[in-house]
Design an enzyme around this catalytic site. Sequence first.
Site, PDB file in Angstrom:
ATOM      1  N   GLY A 195       0.851  -1.185   0.000  1.00  0.00           N
ATOM      2  CA  GLY A 195       0.000   0.000   0.000  1.00  0.00           C
ATOM      3  C   GLY A 195       0.884   1.230   0.000  1.00  0.00           C
TER       4      GLY A 195
ATOM      5  CD1 TRP B 272      -5.827  -1.159  -0.427  1.00  0.00           C
ATOM      6  CD2 TRP B 272      -7.959  -1.410   0.233  1.00  0.00           C
ATOM      7  NE1 TRP B 272      -5.824  -1.817   0.792  1.00  0.00           N
ATOM      8  CE2 TRP B 272      -7.125  -1.987   1.217  1.00  0.00           C
ATOM      9  CE3 TRP B 272      -9.337  -1.449   0.424  1.00  0.00           C
ATOM     10  CZ2 TRP B 272      -7.616  -2.591   2.368  1.00  0.00           C
ATOM     11  CZ3 TRP B 272      -9.832  -2.061   1.573  1.00  0.00           C
ATOM     12  CH2 TRP B 272      -8.970  -2.605   2.524  1.00  0.00           C
TER      13      TRP B 272
ATOM     14  NE  ARG C 295      -0.148  11.060  -2.940  1.00  0.00           N
ATOM     15  CZ  ARG C 295       1.057  10.531  -2.917  1.00  0.00           C
ATOM     16  NH1 ARG C 295       2.124  11.299  -3.060  1.00  0.00           N
ATOM     17  NH2 ARG C 295       1.216   9.214  -2.767  1.00  0.00           N
TER      18      ARG C 295
ATOM     19  CD  GLU D   2      -6.024   9.584  -5.187  1.00  0.00           C
ATOM     20  OE1 GLU D   2      -5.204  10.443  -5.567  1.00  0.00           O
ATOM     21  OE2 GLU D   2      -7.063   9.300  -5.811  1.00  0.00           O
TER      22      GLU D   2
HETATM   23  N1  CAA Z   1       6.745  12.116  -9.715  1.00  0.00           N
HETATM   24  C1  CAA Z   1       7.650  11.527 -10.565  1.00  0.00           C
HETATM   25  N2  CAA Z   1       8.604  10.660 -10.139  1.00  0.00           N
HETATM   26  C2  CAA Z   1       8.644  10.379  -8.829  1.00  0.00           C
HETATM   27  C3  CAA Z   1       7.750  10.939  -7.901  1.00  0.00           C
HETATM   28  C4  CAA Z   1       6.772  11.860  -8.395  1.00  0.00           C
HETATM   29  N3  CAA Z   1       5.888  12.439  -7.563  1.00  0.00           N
HETATM   30  N4  CAA Z   1       8.025  10.453  -6.666  1.00  0.00           N
HETATM   31  C5  CAA Z   1       9.068   9.628  -6.805  1.00  0.00           C
HETATM   32  N5  CAA Z   1       9.445   9.591  -8.107  1.00  0.00           N
HETATM   33  C6  CAA Z   1      10.583   8.846  -8.676  1.00  0.00           C
HETATM   34  C7  CAA Z   1      11.840   9.216  -7.911  1.00  0.00           C
HETATM   35  O1  CAA Z   1      12.438  10.386  -8.452  1.00  0.00           O
HETATM   36  C8  CAA Z   1      12.719   7.993  -8.121  1.00  0.00           C
HETATM   37  O2  CAA Z   1      13.288   8.085  -9.413  1.00  0.00           O
HETATM   38  P1  CAA Z   1      14.826   7.581  -9.670  1.00  0.00           P
HETATM   39  O3  CAA Z   1      14.820   6.122  -9.307  1.00  0.00           O
HETATM   40  O4  CAA Z   1      15.046   7.860 -11.121  1.00  0.00           O
HETATM   41  O5  CAA Z   1      15.655   8.390  -8.752  1.00  0.00           O
HETATM   42  C9  CAA Z   1      11.687   6.856  -8.136  1.00  0.00           C
HETATM   43  O6  CAA Z   1      10.424   7.454  -8.457  1.00  0.00           O
HETATM   44  C10 CAA Z   1      11.593   6.153  -6.806  1.00  0.00           C
HETATM   45  O7  CAA Z   1      11.244   7.126  -5.843  1.00  0.00           O
HETATM   46  P2  CAA Z   1      11.470   6.920  -4.282  1.00  0.00           P
HETATM   47  O8  CAA Z   1      12.877   6.474  -4.052  1.00  0.00           O
HETATM   48  O9  CAA Z   1      11.029   8.157  -3.587  1.00  0.00           O
HETATM   49  O10 CAA Z   1      10.481   5.692  -3.976  1.00  0.00           O
HETATM   50  P3  CAA Z   1      10.102   4.988  -2.628  1.00  0.00           P
HETATM   51  O11 CAA Z   1      10.005   3.537  -2.880  1.00  0.00           O
HETATM   52  O12 CAA Z   1      10.968   5.476  -1.503  1.00  0.00           O
HETATM   53  O13 CAA Z   1       8.570   5.459  -2.390  1.00  0.00           O
HETATM   54  C11 CAA Z   1       6.768   6.826  -1.653  1.00  0.00           C
HETATM   55  C12 CAA Z   1       8.164   6.743  -2.285  1.00  0.00           C
HETATM   56  C13 CAA Z   1       6.519   8.318  -1.550  1.00  0.00           C
HETATM   57  C14 CAA Z   1       6.696   6.203  -0.292  1.00  0.00           C
HETATM   58  C15 CAA Z   1       5.711   6.157  -2.599  1.00  0.00           C
HETATM   59  O14 CAA Z   1       5.835   4.751  -2.580  1.00  0.00           O
HETATM   60  C16 CAA Z   1       4.282   6.551  -2.261  1.00  0.00           C
HETATM   61  O15 CAA Z   1       3.812   7.629  -2.618  1.00  0.00           O
HETATM   62  N6  CAA Z   1       3.525   5.658  -1.573  1.00  0.00           N
HETATM   63  C17 CAA Z   1       2.100   5.847  -1.386  1.00  0.00           C
HETATM   64  C18 CAA Z   1       1.348   5.172  -2.497  1.00  0.00           C
HETATM   65  C19 CAA Z   1      -0.053   5.703  -2.643  1.00  0.00           C
HETATM   66  O16 CAA Z   1      -0.315   6.884  -2.576  1.00  0.00           O
HETATM   67  N7  CAA Z   1      -0.985   4.796  -2.915  1.00  0.00           N
HETATM   68  C20 CAA Z   1      -2.334   5.148  -3.147  1.00  0.00           C
HETATM   69  C21 CAA Z   1      -2.879   4.310  -4.241  1.00  0.00           C
HETATM   70  S1  CAA Z   1      -4.349   4.889  -5.040  1.00  0.00           S
HETATM   71  C22 CAA Z   1      -5.595   4.755  -3.902  1.00  0.00           C
HETATM   72  O17 CAA Z   1      -5.471   5.209  -2.825  1.00  0.00           O
HETATM   73  C23 CAA Z   1      -6.885   4.102  -4.228  1.00  0.00           C
HETATM   74  C24 CAA Z   1      -7.831   4.964  -4.972  1.00  0.00           C
HETATM   75  O18 CAA Z   1      -8.324   4.537  -5.993  1.00  0.00           O
HETATM   76  C25 CAA Z   1      -8.287   6.278  -4.406  1.00  0.00           C
END
Ligand code: CAA
Length: 383
Positions: free
Chosen positions: A130, A155, A242, A362
């Site tokens: 998640g 979800w 978001r 999200e």
């Molecule tokens: N835009 C573009 N690229 C992005 C980015 C963004 N906002 N955020 C990260 N990236 C890129 C990074 O630059 C990185 O690129 P490189 O490998 O080239 O450097 C790559 O993605 C990996 O990024 P991280 O190292 O930051 O990744 P992480 O594994 O540490 O995870 C996190 C980051 C913020 C925790 C992410 O996993 C996250 O947002 N988690 C939450 C997921 C979420 O919101 N899920 C909701 C699903 S939808 C839902 O809720 C149901 C619905 O239908 C409403």
Amino acid sequence: MQLDLSADQVLIRDAVRDLCAREFGPQASSWDREAVVPRQAVARLAEQGFLGMAIPEDWGGVGYDSRTLLIVLEEIARVSAALAIMIAVHNSVGALPVFRFGTDEQRRRFLPRLVSRELAAFSLSEPGAGSDAGAIEATATRTEQHYVLRGSKNWVTNGEQAGVYLIFARTDKAVGSGGLTAFILERGTPGLVVGKAEDKMGLRGSDTVALSLEEVKVPLDQRLGAEGEGFKIAMSMLDAGRIGVAAQALGVMGAAFEESVRYAQQRRAFGQPIARQQAVQFKLAEMERRIQASRLLIWRAAWLKDTGQPYTREASMAKLYASEAATWVTHQAVQVHGGYGYVKEFAVERYYRDARVMEIYEGTSEIQRLVIARSLLKDGVKV
Ligand code: CAA
């Protein structure tokens, strides 16, 4: 950054407010009770172009800027947060990625349906992934003509009603978040099994399902973007999504606030309307403060997006602040209503349940804090 609404935005806001009050307001509590928003409600919004808000006119949409889209979502959420999330997910993380990352052939094939009648769903999360979206385990194995998808997703908002699904799966086991790829699937594709709707605390009219991917053959030309780009596609779309959730939170807390002000002026205790009691006045003042602060954060994120500037941090701040404000405001709205706030005859009970998930989906509040902290430590403090 312009704070006033343009004349067009005022017209759109008033039109959607009127539509929602006339057609959806009277139904919203029965949608909650019966746990379904009927397809006709989505069809009515489709007639007004609200399924194509993020899609340019050249591609059949109405081409709204982000702020106008958020105004529409806020108005829908004032009457039904369930309908608002269906439309928010469809526009921001369903249809928009097809436009942003799709080939012209994919745009020609899918956008006409998405802007006119069919809902889209976004399927990233899994039972074991998640917040840690990079840990997803569903796989997509490439053959000569197809990818074969296997795994479990959950979800999925709109999962029951959607005609088109954006699904993220792993094409490279070795590379964490870099090994994910996005696919566009159609409803009815053999092996794409839609589970039963979750029995949720709030947003009961909006369907949320699990999906089972049972050897689903997806033609190569239904891959969205390049192999390995899936995580970045998902994250960049969630930035837009978001702010949409923040606008949904704004609508719900705005409605709860209005009901509270009205009730406090009518309800008498100790010989006077409770609005004369300082304890209640302080609650109303604090509600107003949090609502207005949320709106400013939301509009700032939208302005950055519309002017082509980075807005990941601001989207997370808007979502974090507005969702926490919404749970607080709706909690206080129940309190202002006393016992009446705890029964289904009064809408604040529904607003309270609906608001709670906004701190979860999200990206949880904890994930938003992580995104904000990482961004400010990497790119510096903005003044
Ligand atoms: N835009 C573009 N690229 C992005 C980015 C963004 N906002 N955020 C990260 N990236 C890129 C990074 O630059 C990185 O690129 P490189 O490998 O080239 O450097 C790559 O993605 C990996 O990024 P991280 O190292 O930051 O990744 P992480 O594994 O540490 O995870 C996190 C980051 C913020 C925790 C992410 O996993 C996250 O947002 N988690 C939450 C997921 C979420 O919101 N899920 C909701 C699903 S939808 C839902 O809720 C149901 C619905 O239908 C409403």
